[in-house]
Design an enzyme around this catalytic site. Structure first.
Site, PDB file in Angstrom:
ATOM      1  N   ARG A   1       0.820  -1.216   0.000  1.00 47.91           N
ATOM      2  CA  ARG A   1       0.000   0.000   0.000  1.00 47.91           C
ATOM      3  C   ARG A   1       0.851   1.262   0.000  1.00 47.91           C
ATOM      4  O   ARG A   1       0.558   2.226  -0.703  1.00 47.91           O
ATOM      5  CB  ARG A   1      -0.939  -0.011   1.218  1.00 47.91           C
TER       6      ARG A   1
ATOM      7  N   MET B   1     -12.187   3.017  -4.509  1.00 51.92           N
ATOM      8  CA  MET B   1     -12.395   1.943  -3.543  1.00 51.92           C
ATOM      9  C   MET B   1     -11.085   1.416  -2.969  1.00 51.92           C
ATOM     10  O   MET B   1     -10.760   0.232  -3.100  1.00 51.92           O
ATOM     11  CB  MET B   1     -13.183   0.805  -4.211  1.00 51.92           C
TER      12      MET B   1
ATOM     13  N   ILE C   1      -8.416   1.825   0.570  1.00 51.81           N
ATOM     14  CA  ILE C   1      -8.067   2.411   1.867  1.00 51.81           C
ATOM     15  C   ILE C   1      -6.765   3.179   1.650  1.00 51.81           C
ATOM     16  O   ILE C   1      -5.848   2.652   1.012  1.00 51.81           O
ATOM     17  CB  ILE C   1      -7.840   1.301   2.910  1.00 51.81           C
ATOM     18  N   LEU C   2      -6.707   4.388   2.157  1.00 49.13           N
ATOM     19  CA  LEU C   2      -5.515   5.219   1.935  1.00 49.13           C
ATOM     20  C   LEU C   2      -4.640   5.243   3.180  1.00 49.13           C
ATOM     21  O   LEU C   2      -5.153   5.284   4.302  1.00 49.13           O
ATOM     22  CB  LEU C   2      -5.968   6.636   1.582  1.00 49.13           C
TER      23      LEU C   2
ATOM     24  N   ASN D   1     -14.429  13.358   0.158  1.00 48.82           N
ATOM     25  CA  ASN D   1     -15.016  12.065  -0.197  1.00 48.82           C
ATOM     26  C   ASN D   1     -16.532  12.200  -0.115  1.00 48.82           C
ATOM     27  O   ASN D   1     -17.054  13.044   0.616  1.00 48.82           O
ATOM     28  CB  ASN D   1     -14.526  10.999   0.791  1.00 48.82           C
TER      29      ASN D   1
ATOM     30  N   HIS E   1     -19.806   9.769   0.821  1.00 50.00           N
ATOM     31  CA  HIS E   1     -20.107   8.470   1.422  1.00 50.00           C
ATOM     32  C   HIS E   1     -21.631   8.296   1.481  1.00 50.00           C
ATOM     33  O   HIS E   1     -22.340   9.221   1.881  1.00 50.00           O
ATOM     34  CB  HIS E   1     -19.505   8.394   2.831  1.00 50.00           C
TER      35      HIS E   1
ATOM     36  N   SER F   1     -23.228  11.881   2.587  1.00 48.65           N
ATOM     37  CA  SER F   1     -22.424  12.931   3.216  1.00 48.65           C
ATOM     38  C   SER F   1     -21.174  13.213   2.385  1.00 48.65           C
ATOM     39  O   SER F   1     -20.501  12.279   1.947  1.00 48.65           O
ATOM     40  CB  SER F   1     -21.929  12.476   4.602  1.00 48.65           C
TER      41      SER F   1
ATOM     42  N   GLU G   1      -8.978   8.331   9.710  1.00 51.12           N
ATOM     43  CA  GLU G   1      -9.984   7.320  10.038  1.00 51.12           C
ATOM     44  C   GLU G   1     -10.913   7.105   8.837  1.00 51.12           C
ATOM     45  O   GLU G   1     -11.357   8.076   8.222  1.00 51.12           O
ATOM     46  CB  GLU G   1     -10.835   7.805  11.217  1.00 51.12           C
ATOM     47  N   LEU G   2     -11.279   5.857   8.538  1.00 47.51           N
ATOM     48  CA  LEU G   2     -12.136   5.552   7.385  1.00 47.51           C
ATOM     49  C   LEU G   2     -13.508   6.223   7.517  1.00 47.51           C
ATOM     50  O   LEU G   2     -14.165   6.100   8.554  1.00 47.51           O
ATOM     51  CB  LEU G   2     -12.324   4.026   7.270  1.00 47.51           C
ATOM     52  N   ASP G   3     -13.918   6.932   6.435  1.00 46.57           N
ATOM     53  CA  ASP G   3     -15.239   7.595   6.385  1.00 46.57           C
ATOM     54  C   ASP G   3     -15.484   8.485   7.605  1.00 46.57           C
ATOM     55  O   ASP G   3     -16.579   8.515   8.178  1.00 46.57           O
ATOM     56  CB  ASP G   3     -16.366   6.556   6.245  1.00 46.57           C
TER      57      ASP G   3
END
Ligand code: GRF
Length: 196
Positions: free
Chosen positions: A72, A97, A99-100, A114, A116, A143, A150-152
């Site tokens: 990654r 799609m 994860i960063l 982003n 979501h 949103s 943190e994701l989303d």
């Protein structure tokens, strides 16, 4: 503020698939004078339909496949270099799609948005429409938020609410949420551009 007084901001849009949100942004630039210019669309998948949309709109398209990298961090480093070559003011995640890594996200703090498909902080992650139905929620939505490690997560910029109907399926609900996504994503970009 009159839009004529706002100079266009440079956007790089990251996608992995259909790109209907990308299309909504392209259309808003063309039809509603959204003060932005998409300088590149980057996909991690060569067969993403959004690349066709970019091509039709005369926008530069790039593919950076995660399959060509062993981890990654290496991928994110290459992606960062590719993006920065376009000197964007704002990075738009539109169905990207992946994860960063934290380092990548930190590099674009307050410069990356982003969208979501839920009313955050509810339903981070996947299958949001089904989860809202399973929970018996009366409303659902989408949103736009700034991206933090943190994701989303991260500060919400705009949300739109959709009423859940008794006979809704995940598909019917997703379709109505998508309509709202296409409305609020360009609007959030406009807010960013006009504040600059
Ligand atoms: C949207 O539902 C968005 O909320 C999520 O990914 C989907 C992308 O759809 N992040 P599209 O590729 O823009 O059509």
């Amino acid at each position: 503020m009159s839009h004529d007084l706002v100079s266009p901001i440079r956007l790089v849009v990251l996608i992995s698939g259909n790109g209907s949100n990308l299309q909504a942004i392209i259309d808003d630039i063309t039809n509603n004078n959204l003060p932005a210019k998409i300088v590149a669309v980057i996909s991690n998948k060569a067969d993403a339909y959004g690349l066709e949309r970019a091509k039709k709109a005369g926008i530069e398209q790039r593919v950076l496949s995660h399959k060509d990298f062993s981890n990654r961090n290496q991928y994110d480093l290459a992606l960062k270099e590719l993006i920065d070559g376009y000197q964007p003011d704002l990075i738009i995640l539109a169905g990207f799609m992946r994860i960063l890594s934290n380092e990548f996200v930190e590099h674009y703090l307050h410069k990356m948005m982003n969208i979501h498909p839920s009313l955050l902080p509810k339903y981070k992650g996947l299958n949001t429409h089904q989860r809202a139905l399973d929970a018996g929620d009366k409303e659902h939505g989408c949103s736009v938020h700034f991206v933090t490690p943190e994701l989303d997560d991260g500060p919400v910029i705009l949300q739109a609410t959709v009423e859940i109907k008794e006979n809704d399926t995940a598909e019917s609900l997703a379709a109505r949420v998508h309509e709202q996504e296409h409305r609020i994503y360009p609007q959030a970009i406009r807010m960013f551009a006009e504040k600059k």
